[in-house]
Design a protein around this motif. Structure first.
Motif, mmCIF file in Angstrom:
data_model
loop_
_atom_site.group_PDB
_atom_site.id
_atom_site.type_symbol
_atom_site.label_atom_id
_atom_site.label_comp_id
_atom_site.label_asym_id
_atom_site.label_seq_id
_atom_site.Cartn_x
_atom_site.Cartn_y
_atom_site.Cartn_z
ATOM 1 N N ILE A 182 0.686 -1.253 -0.128
ATOM 2 C CA ILE A 182 -0.017 -0.101 0.066
ATOM 3 C C ILE A 182 0.865 1.131 -0.003
ATOM 4 N N VAL A 183 1.848 1.249 0.982
ATOM 5 C CA VAL A 183 2.654 2.628 0.942
ATOM 6 C C VAL A 183 3.337 2.729 -0.234
ATOM 7 N N HIS A 184 3.884 1.677 -1.017
ATOM 8 C CA HIS A 184 4.700 2.003 -2.166
ATOM 9 C C HIS A 184 3.667 2.232 -3.223
ATOM 10 N N GLN A 185 2.684 1.874 -3.343
ATOM 11 C CA GLN A 185 1.588 2.134 -4.391
ATOM 12 C C GLN A 185 1.299 3.685 -4.150
ATOM 13 N N VAL A 186 0.701 3.955 -2.946
ATOM 14 C CA VAL A 186 0.494 5.196 -2.812
ATOM 15 C C VAL A 186 1.570 6.568 -2.830
ATOM 16 N N VAL A 187 2.674 6.410 -2.615
ATOM 17 C CA VAL A 187 3.548 7.228 -2.775
ATOM 18 C C VAL A 187 4.017 7.484 -4.366
ATOM 19 N N THR A 191 -2.985 6.762 -4.991
ATOM 20 C CA THR A 191 -4.220 6.158 -5.138
ATOM 21 C C THR A 191 -4.237 4.717 -4.737
ATOM 22 N N PHE A 192 -4.981 4.064 -4.127
ATOM 23 C CA PHE A 192 -4.860 2.774 -3.652
ATOM 24 C C PHE A 192 -6.406 1.930 -3.962
ATOM 25 N N VAL A 193 -6.422 0.961 -4.669
ATOM 26 C CA VAL A 193 -7.680 0.177 -4.657
ATOM 27 C C VAL A 193 -7.789 -0.796 -3.940
ATOM 28 N N LEU A 254 -8.229 6.481 -1.615
ATOM 29 C CA LEU A 254 -8.536 5.118 -1.287
ATOM 30 C C LEU A 254 -9.933 4.874 -1.993
ATOM 31 N N HIS A 255 -9.820 3.477 -2.695
ATOM 32 C CA HIS A 255 -11.013 3.375 -3.593
ATOM 33 C C HIS A 255 -11.090 1.983 -2.882
ATOM 34 N N CYS A 256 -12.389 1.808 -2.330
ATOM 35 C CA CYS A 256 -12.755 0.319 -2.013
ATOM 36 C C CYS A 256 -13.495 -0.258 -3.242
ATOM 37 N N ALA A 257 -13.139 -1.351 -3.540
ATOM 38 C CA ALA A 257 -13.686 -2.105 -4.837
ATOM 39 C C ALA A 257 -14.257 -3.204 -4.498
ATOM 40 N N GLU A 258 -15.301 -3.756 -5.168
ATOM 41 C CA GLU A 258 -16.154 -4.946 -5.025
ATOM 42 C C GLU A 258 -15.522 -6.047 -5.752
ATOM 43 N N PHE A 259 -14.396 -5.912 -6.389
ATOM 44 C CA PHE A 259 -13.670 -7.197 -7.042
ATOM 45 C C PHE A 259 -12.591 -7.506 -6.427
ATOM 46 N N GLY A 260 -11.973 -8.812 -6.593
ATOM 47 C CA GLY A 260 -10.605 -8.971 -5.719
ATOM 48 C C GLY A 260 -11.112 -9.917 -4.546
ATOM 49 N N GLU A 261 -10.173 -11.112 -4.538
ATOM 50 C CA GLU A 261 -10.194 -11.721 -3.132
ATOM 51 C C GLU A 261 -9.090 -12.255 -2.738
ATOM 52 N N ASP A 262 -8.750 -12.493 -1.339
ATOM 53 C CA ASP A 262 -7.651 -13.021 -0.861
ATOM 54 C C ASP A 262 -7.853 -14.605 -0.763
ATOM 55 N N LEU A 263 -7.223 -15.259 -1.714
ATOM 56 C CA LEU A 263 -7.466 -16.717 -1.712
ATOM 57 C C LEU A 263 -7.099 -17.442 -0.472
ATOM 58 N N ASP A 264 -6.369 -16.969 0.383
ATOM 59 C CA ASP A 264 -5.987 -17.579 1.594
ATOM 60 C C ASP A 264 -7.038 -17.491 2.716
ATOM 61 N N ASP A 291 6.351 4.894 8.954
ATOM 62 C CA ASP A 291 7.144 5.879 8.886
ATOM 63 C C ASP A 291 8.291 5.618 8.138
ATOM 64 N N GLU A 292 8.910 4.500 8.404
ATOM 65 C CA GLU A 292 10.168 4.186 7.837
ATOM 66 C C GLU A 292 9.856 3.721 6.284
ATOM 67 N N LEU A 293 8.685 3.017 5.893
ATOM 68 C CA LEU A 293 8.230 2.694 4.600
ATOM 69 C C LEU A 293 8.153 3.856 3.831
ATOM 70 N N LEU A 294 7.436 5.092 4.414
ATOM 71 C CA LEU A 294 7.412 6.451 3.671
ATOM 72 C C LEU A 294 8.719 6.877 3.396
ATOM 73 N N LYS A 295 9.857 6.662 4.167
ATOM 74 C CA LYS A 295 11.214 7.307 3.924
ATOM 75 C C LYS A 295 11.854 6.472 2.500
ATOM 76 N N VAL A 296 11.357 5.223 2.464
ATOM 77 C CA VAL A 296 12.190 4.326 1.480
ATOM 78 C C VAL A 296 11.432 4.224 0.228
ATOM 79 N N CYS A 297 9.918 4.267 0.250
ATOM 80 C CA CYS A 297 9.409 3.915 -1.007
ATOM 81 C C CYS A 297 9.377 5.029 -1.916
ATOM 82 N N PRO A 298 9.507 6.170 -1.716
ATOM 83 C CA PRO A 298 9.753 7.243 -2.561
ATOM 84 C C PRO A 298 10.950 7.228 -3.390
#
Ligand SMILES: NC(=O)c1ccc[n+]([C@@H]2O[C@H](COP(=O)([O-])OP(=O)(O)OC[C@H]3O[C@@H](n4cnc5c(N)ncnc54)[C@H](O)[C@@H]3O)[C@@H](O)[C@H]2O)c1
Length: 309
Positions: A182-187, A191-193, A254-264, A291-298
């Motif tokens: 999530i952090v990598h995608q949003v920076v 947007t995150f679906v 943040l977009h909450c989608a109706e599709f997609g599932e966690d197979l586990d 906090d640390e991910l927000l330093k690295v992902c960008p």
């Protein structure tokens, strides 16, 4: 007392954090790793006199057996990790996730010790609170292979550690893990679906996952022959709550989608009382990890190789 430790898959996300800690304690460490993610994660410790790294496939008995024979403690991290990667490579997944631990268990002497990296994905769909007594009902090849692996570890008194979903920064980054993803995608996309946002999940920082392995080495007699959930009740969150915690530090759509599932079908509150009663708890909060991910992902490219599929 320093020990001779063999770590399979030691150049991965968890291994790259664990190894320096073992070396700091004075242990002699041998790694066997296919180096799927290169040697980069171990470069900062490669010159350590108590570290040996073998670039080899642990499925090969000729390479694995001599290393098992000389070890006092074996930590089995080598795996094809996560259900997408296992679906893509089913034969390799089975040979790696089950075959290696089976070979280790068959080869071990009674005096040797074994710690097996396992996962909450072994549980499958769970009603109510998930403890180690909750029946195992894996729903994906990843969960199935990790559940079968536990049986091999248990039959020789080993300790399966069922990690929560790990998050945070490691010298070998993984971006397929929920919080990191999530952090990598949003920076990069702002947007995150999200699908199944109300699913209850459970998390642990990679540093604490590595710490639990040291904890199991130090409490071996008390833990031997039983599985342990590894995490902390304070880190049980729904997926939406995780997104909200990230939003508190970095605004995104943040977009909450109706599709997609966690197979586990991971949607459960997990109890960590068994390991907590022996004294283990997480030291790093979700907010600290974000906090640390927000330093690295960008600083990482938008499309990254650090995904396990
Ligand atoms: N990170 C998590 O969220 C998480 C959660 C639960 C369980 N686990 C378990 O922890 C362990 C380590 O996971 P990770 O996140 O460090 O994964 P990773 O993919 O970063 O590391 C796995 C390592 O195993 C090596 N490997 C794969 N096949 C091999 C083979 N045949 N021979 C030798 N080496 C081989 C790879 O090169 C890699 O370095 C795995 O067993 C995984 O199932 C991880």
């Amino acid at each position: 007392m320093p020990q001779q430790v063999l770590v399979t898959g030691g150049a991965g996300y968890i291994g790259a954090i664990l190894l320096p800690k073992l070396l700091e304690r004075g242990d002699s460490v041998t790694v066997i790793d296919k180096l799927l993610w290169g040697i980069g994660p171990l470069l900062s410790i490669i010159g350590h006199p108590n570290l040996r790294v073998f670039h080899a496939d642990a499925r090969d008995p000729a390479r694995l057996q001599p290393l098992v024979d000389e070890a006092e403690v074996i930590i089995n991290l080598a795996a094809i990790v996560g259900y997408p990667a296992c679906q893509h490579h089913p034969t390799t997944a089975r040979e790696t996730n089950v075959g290696i631990i089976e070979a280790i268990a068959n080869r071990m002497r009674p005096s040797q010790r074994l710690i097996q990296a396992s996962t909450g994905s072994t549980y499958g769909a769970v009603e109510g609170i998930c403890t180690e007594e909750t029946p195992i009902n894996p729903l994906t090849l990843y969960g199935e292979t990790k559940a079968e692996a536990e049986q091999h570890a248990l039959r020789v008194g080993g300790i399966p550690l069922r990690f929560a979903t790990v998050f945070g920064v490691s010298p070998r980054m993984r971006l397929d893990l929920l919080v990191n993803d999530i952090v990598h995608q949003v920076v990069h996309n702002h947007t995150f679906v999200m699908y199944e946002g109300h699913a209850r999940r459970t998390f642990i920082h990679a540093v604490d996952a590595a710490a639990s392995i040291l904890f199991a080495m130090d409490h071996y007699d008390a833990m031997s022959g039983r599985p342990f959930n590894v995490g902390d009740e304070a880190l049980n969150y729904t997926k939406l709550e995780v997104a909200q915690r990230i939003k508190n530090q970095y605004d995104f759509y943040l977009h909450c989608a109706e599709f997609g599932e966690d197979l586990d079908k991971r949607d459960y509150a997990v109890s960590y009382q068994r390991i907590k009663s022996l004294g283990f708890g997480a030291s790093i909060t979700l907010d600290q990890g974000i906090d640390e991910l927000l330093k690295v992902c960008p600083l990482m490219k938008p499309f990254s190789i650090y995904r396990n599929f």
